[in-house]
Design a protein around this motif. Structure first.
Motif, mmCIF file in Angstrom:
data_model
loop_
_atom_site.group_PDB
_atom_site.id
_atom_site.type_symbol
_atom_site.label_atom_id
_atom_site.label_comp_id
_atom_site.label_asym_id
_atom_site.label_seq_id
_atom_site.Cartn_x
_atom_site.Cartn_y
_atom_site.Cartn_z
ATOM 1 N N GLY A 184 -20.418 -151.763 63.599
ATOM 2 C CA GLY A 184 -19.135 -152.435 63.516
ATOM 3 C C GLY A 184 -18.400 -152.215 62.204
ATOM 4 N N ARG A 185 -18.978 -151.473 61.269
ATOM 5 C CA ARG A 185 -18.369 -151.241 59.961
ATOM 6 C C ARG A 185 -17.854 -149.812 59.900
ATOM 7 N NH1 ARG A 185 -20.721 -149.150 55.240
ATOM 8 N NH2 ARG A 185 -22.705 -149.058 56.393
ATOM 9 N N VAL A 186 -16.630 -149.642 59.418
ATOM 10 C CA VAL A 186 -16.063 -148.306 59.254
ATOM 11 C C VAL A 186 -16.722 -147.644 58.045
ATOM 12 C CG1 VAL A 186 -13.984 -146.968 58.768
ATOM 13 C CG2 VAL A 186 -13.874 -148.919 60.333
ATOM 14 N N VAL A 187 -17.338 -146.477 58.268
ATOM 15 C CA VAL A 187 -18.007 -145.775 57.179
ATOM 16 C C VAL A 187 -17.269 -144.498 56.782
ATOM 17 C CG1 VAL A 187 -20.265 -146.711 57.770
ATOM 18 C CG2 VAL A 187 -19.536 -144.559 58.799
ATOM 19 N N ARG A 188 -16.342 -144.066 57.613
ATOM 20 C CA ARG A 188 -15.599 -142.844 57.275
ATOM 21 C C ARG A 188 -14.363 -142.781 58.147
ATOM 22 N NH1 ARG A 188 -18.001 -136.726 56.367
ATOM 23 N NH2 ARG A 188 -16.017 -135.614 56.458
ATOM 24 N N SER A 189 -13.276 -142.291 57.568
ATOM 25 C CA SER A 189 -12.038 -142.111 58.323
ATOM 26 C C SER A 189 -11.324 -140.900 57.746
ATOM 27 C CB SER A 189 -11.154 -143.360 58.222
ATOM 28 O OG SER A 189 -9.942 -143.187 58.935
ATOM 29 N N ASP A 190 -11.075 -139.903 58.577
ATOM 30 C CA ASP A 190 -10.429 -138.694 58.086
ATOM 31 C C ASP A 190 -9.696 -138.007 59.226
ATOM 32 O OD1 ASP A 190 -12.566 -137.530 59.510
ATOM 33 O OD2 ASP A 190 -13.726 -137.201 57.692
ATOM 34 N N ARG A 191 -9.021 -136.932 58.878
ATOM 35 C CA ARG A 191 -8.200 -136.214 59.851
ATOM 36 C C ARG A 191 -8.268 -134.717 59.563
ATOM 37 N NH1 ARG A 191 -3.798 -138.522 62.409
ATOM 38 N NH2 ARG A 191 -3.659 -140.100 60.750
ATOM 39 N N LEU A 192 -8.411 -133.929 60.614
ATOM 40 C CA LEU A 192 -8.359 -132.484 60.459
ATOM 41 C C LEU A 192 -6.937 -132.055 60.116
ATOM 42 C CD1 LEU A 192 -10.423 -131.240 63.542
ATOM 43 C CD2 LEU A 192 -11.064 -130.950 61.144
ATOM 44 N N THR A 193 -6.809 -131.108 59.190
ATOM 45 C CA THR A 193 -5.511 -130.514 58.884
ATOM 46 C C THR A 193 -5.658 -129.009 58.949
ATOM 47 O OG1 THR A 193 -5.948 -130.519 56.496
ATOM 48 C CG2 THR A 193 -4.799 -132.444 57.417
ATOM 49 N N PHE A 194 -4.558 -128.325 59.186
ATOM 50 C CA PHE A 194 -4.565 -126.875 59.321
ATOM 51 C C PHE A 194 -3.548 -126.305 58.353
ATOM 52 C CE2 PHE A 194 -5.732 -128.856 63.266
ATOM 53 C CZ PHE A 194 -6.940 -128.235 63.564
ATOM 54 N N VAL A 195 -3.990 -125.352 57.553
ATOM 55 C CA VAL A 195 -3.163 -124.755 56.509
ATOM 56 C C VAL A 195 -3.090 -123.250 56.720
ATOM 57 C CG1 VAL A 195 -2.873 -124.403 54.025
ATOM 58 C CG2 VAL A 195 -3.807 -126.569 54.873
ATOM 59 N N ARG A 196 -1.900 -122.689 56.725
ATOM 60 C CA ARG A 196 -1.747 -121.245 56.847
ATOM 61 C C ARG A 196 -1.994 -120.593 55.491
ATOM 62 N NH1 ARG A 196 0.502 -118.388 60.792
ATOM 63 N NH2 ARG A 196 1.511 -120.242 61.651
ATOM 64 N N SER A 197 -2.872 -119.603 55.466
ATOM 65 C CA SER A 197 -3.171 -118.921 54.225
ATOM 66 C C SER A 197 -2.918 -117.422 54.394
ATOM 67 C CB SER A 197 -4.616 -119.160 53.788
ATOM 68 O OG SER A 197 -5.522 -118.704 54.794
ATOM 69 N N ALA A 198 -2.768 -116.726 53.288
ATOM 70 C CA ALA A 198 -2.521 -115.298 53.325
ATOM 71 C C ALA A 198 -3.752 -114.566 53.854
ATOM 72 C CB ALA A 198 -2.171 -114.782 51.929
ATOM 73 N N GLY A 199 -3.512 -113.496 54.576
ATOM 74 C CA GLY A 199 -4.610 -112.715 55.102
ATOM 75 C C GLY A 199 -5.263 -111.873 54.027
ATOM 76 N N PRO A 200 -6.404 -111.225 54.353
ATOM 77 C CA PRO A 200 -7.104 -110.411 53.365
ATOM 78 C C PRO A 200 -6.283 -109.202 52.948
ATOM 79 C CG PRO A 200 -8.035 -110.079 55.552
ATOM 80 C CD PRO A 200 -7.069 -111.206 55.672
#
Length: 439
Positions: free
Chosen positions: A423-439
């Motif tokens: 019943g206790r919240v131990v973690r709260s987060d969200r996936l995010t997506f970031v565009r990065s330069a290619g190799p």
């Protein structure tokens, strides 16, 4: 894969205990939770693990398949309970390592691996792989040679036939999964490996999502017989026979995990006849599970954005849809979804003052917020009277939920992921997506 890993002993202790009562499919809603949100209950994960371990033969190893739910908190608690990790991509490998799983406890599988995937896994310290073809064996051998290491692999097998009662049959037809059993039997020399990658076992996974104990026993029994035949054909000691899984679970609907109380005794008899050294880990026996361990730990919370009439039918629009749950519907793997009404903020489904949740109305079309008519959970959902702002929940979405959906489609934010324990919240987060330069 070491046969003396201390987690094997802890797993045996867990299996010796009687199976606990099923954990409720839905838990309390954390106050103030924004939506859409997945809520995962670690207590339910522990309960599911104890149930499954109690129904597996001992000694045996249990792998957790991260494809079901790779959230680090879920992976971490299962590893602490004794599960090793089965991964099939660089992302899943990263999730397992982030969760604290050592590379020595990771099995890297998948029918197709890029050279860079193998290089990354080897650099991280992974030494156990599953391969599906003669080409895959050579590819792994060359990769291990470049890293100056020796690795072992499980040869995945595609036997003939199928399994009754399966939600999804994995073998028996032309498939990317595994080498044909007949070819392994007739030409074992093709599959034993090279100087840097050597066969250490067999990997069989005949079907998945089997809720009937007799059908599951038949499927695993068939896998054992195939393993016996190929073990004899290969003609050398093998360290591990991975029999896969097939354990069923309710998906996105109310329900409890199925029970398999007679499975361990049935499997023990099969193993004693086919692989008489298995009790001394010669070979060691392993199983895999994803959905059974995590399905009932999760619920998806969503709010109503709009309610309207369209051509004589009630249409309900939610703040989540196939981008967060049910994206595999295009693969015909998801039935219509019918969430439960929780109510306004802070109101539970049994609240006596919730008048709008008791008035019967005609069925509703249940849609998400995406700009496509494909974003439909159900065309005839038996929802009561609801209004914008009301809170709904979809139970039993801890497996194949967010990570089996179309989260990038149309660019809506990923839902919040909230982890609770007692019943206790131990973690709260969200996936995010970031565009990065290619190799």
């Amino acid at each position: 894969m070491t046969d003396t890993d201390p987690r094997t002993r802890s797993e045996a202790a867990s299996a010796a205990a009687p199976a606990p009562a099923p954990h409720p499919a839905t838990g309390p809603v954390p106050a103030g939770t924004s939506t859409p949100a997945y809520v995962y209950d670690l207590a339910a994960v522990r309960s599911a693990h104890a149930r499954l371990r109690s129904w597996l033969p001992e000694p045996s190893t249990l792998y957790y398949s991260l494809k079901a739910n790779p959230h680090p908190a879920v992976v971490s608690v299962l590893h602490r309970l004794g599960c090793r990790a089965e991964v099939s991509s660089p992302g899943e490998l990263g999730a397992a390592l982030e969760a604290g799983v050592p590379a020595s406890d990771i099995l890297y599988t998948g029918p197709g691996k890029r050279d860079e995937d193998l290089a990354g896994a080897l650099a991280a310290g992974v030494r156990d792989f599953a391969v599906d073809s003669v080409h895959g064996i050579g590819q792994l051998d060359r990769a291990a040679a470049r890293h100056g290491v020796r690795v072992g692999y499980l040869l995945r097998v595609n036997p003939g036939g199928g399994s009754r009662g399966a939600g999804l049959r994995m073998t028996g037809d032309p498939s990317a999964f595994g080498a044909d059993a007949e070819d392994i039997r007739d030409h074992p020399e093709r599959y034993t490996g090279g100087e840097h990658a050597r066969i250490e076992g067999l990997h069989l996974y005949l079907a998945t999502n089997i809720t009937d104990e007799a059908a599951l026993g038949d499927s695993l029994g068939e896998a054992i017989e195939v393993a016996r035949t190929l073990y004899e054909a290969i003609g050398r000691p093998l360290r591990t026979i991975d029999l896969g899984g097939g354990f069923g679970a309710p998906y996105a609907r109310e329900g409890e995990l199925p029970a398999y109380p007679g499975l361990a005794a049935r499997m023990t008899g099969h193993l004693d006849r086919a692989l008489p050294g298995w009790r001394q880990h010669a070979p060691a026996v392993a199983f895999e599970s994803g959905r059974y361990l995590t399905a009932t730990c999760g619920q998806l919370l969503t709010r109503v954005l709009d309610v309207k009439e369209s051509h004589g039918q009630r249409v309900v629009v939610l703040d989540t849809g196939i981008n967060h749950l049910g994206g595999m519907a295009g693969l015909r793997r998801v039935p219509p979804l019918h969430p439960d009404v929780v109510g306004p903020e802070g109101v539970g489904p049994d609240d006596a003052d919730r008048t709008t949740a008791t008035e019967p109305l005609g069925p509703a079309m249940l849609c998400g917020p995406l700009c496509t008519p494909l974003d439909t959970w159900a065309r005839s959902s038996p929802l009561p009277a609801i209004a914008p702002g009301d809170l709904l929940r979809v139970p039993n979405t801890g497996a194949y939920g967010l990570h089996a959906s179309l989260v990038l489609f149309l660019g809506h934010p990923a839902p919040l992921e909230v982890v609770t324990d007692g019943g206790r919240v131990v973690r709260s987060d969200r996936l995010t997506f970031v565009r990065s330069a290619g190799p």
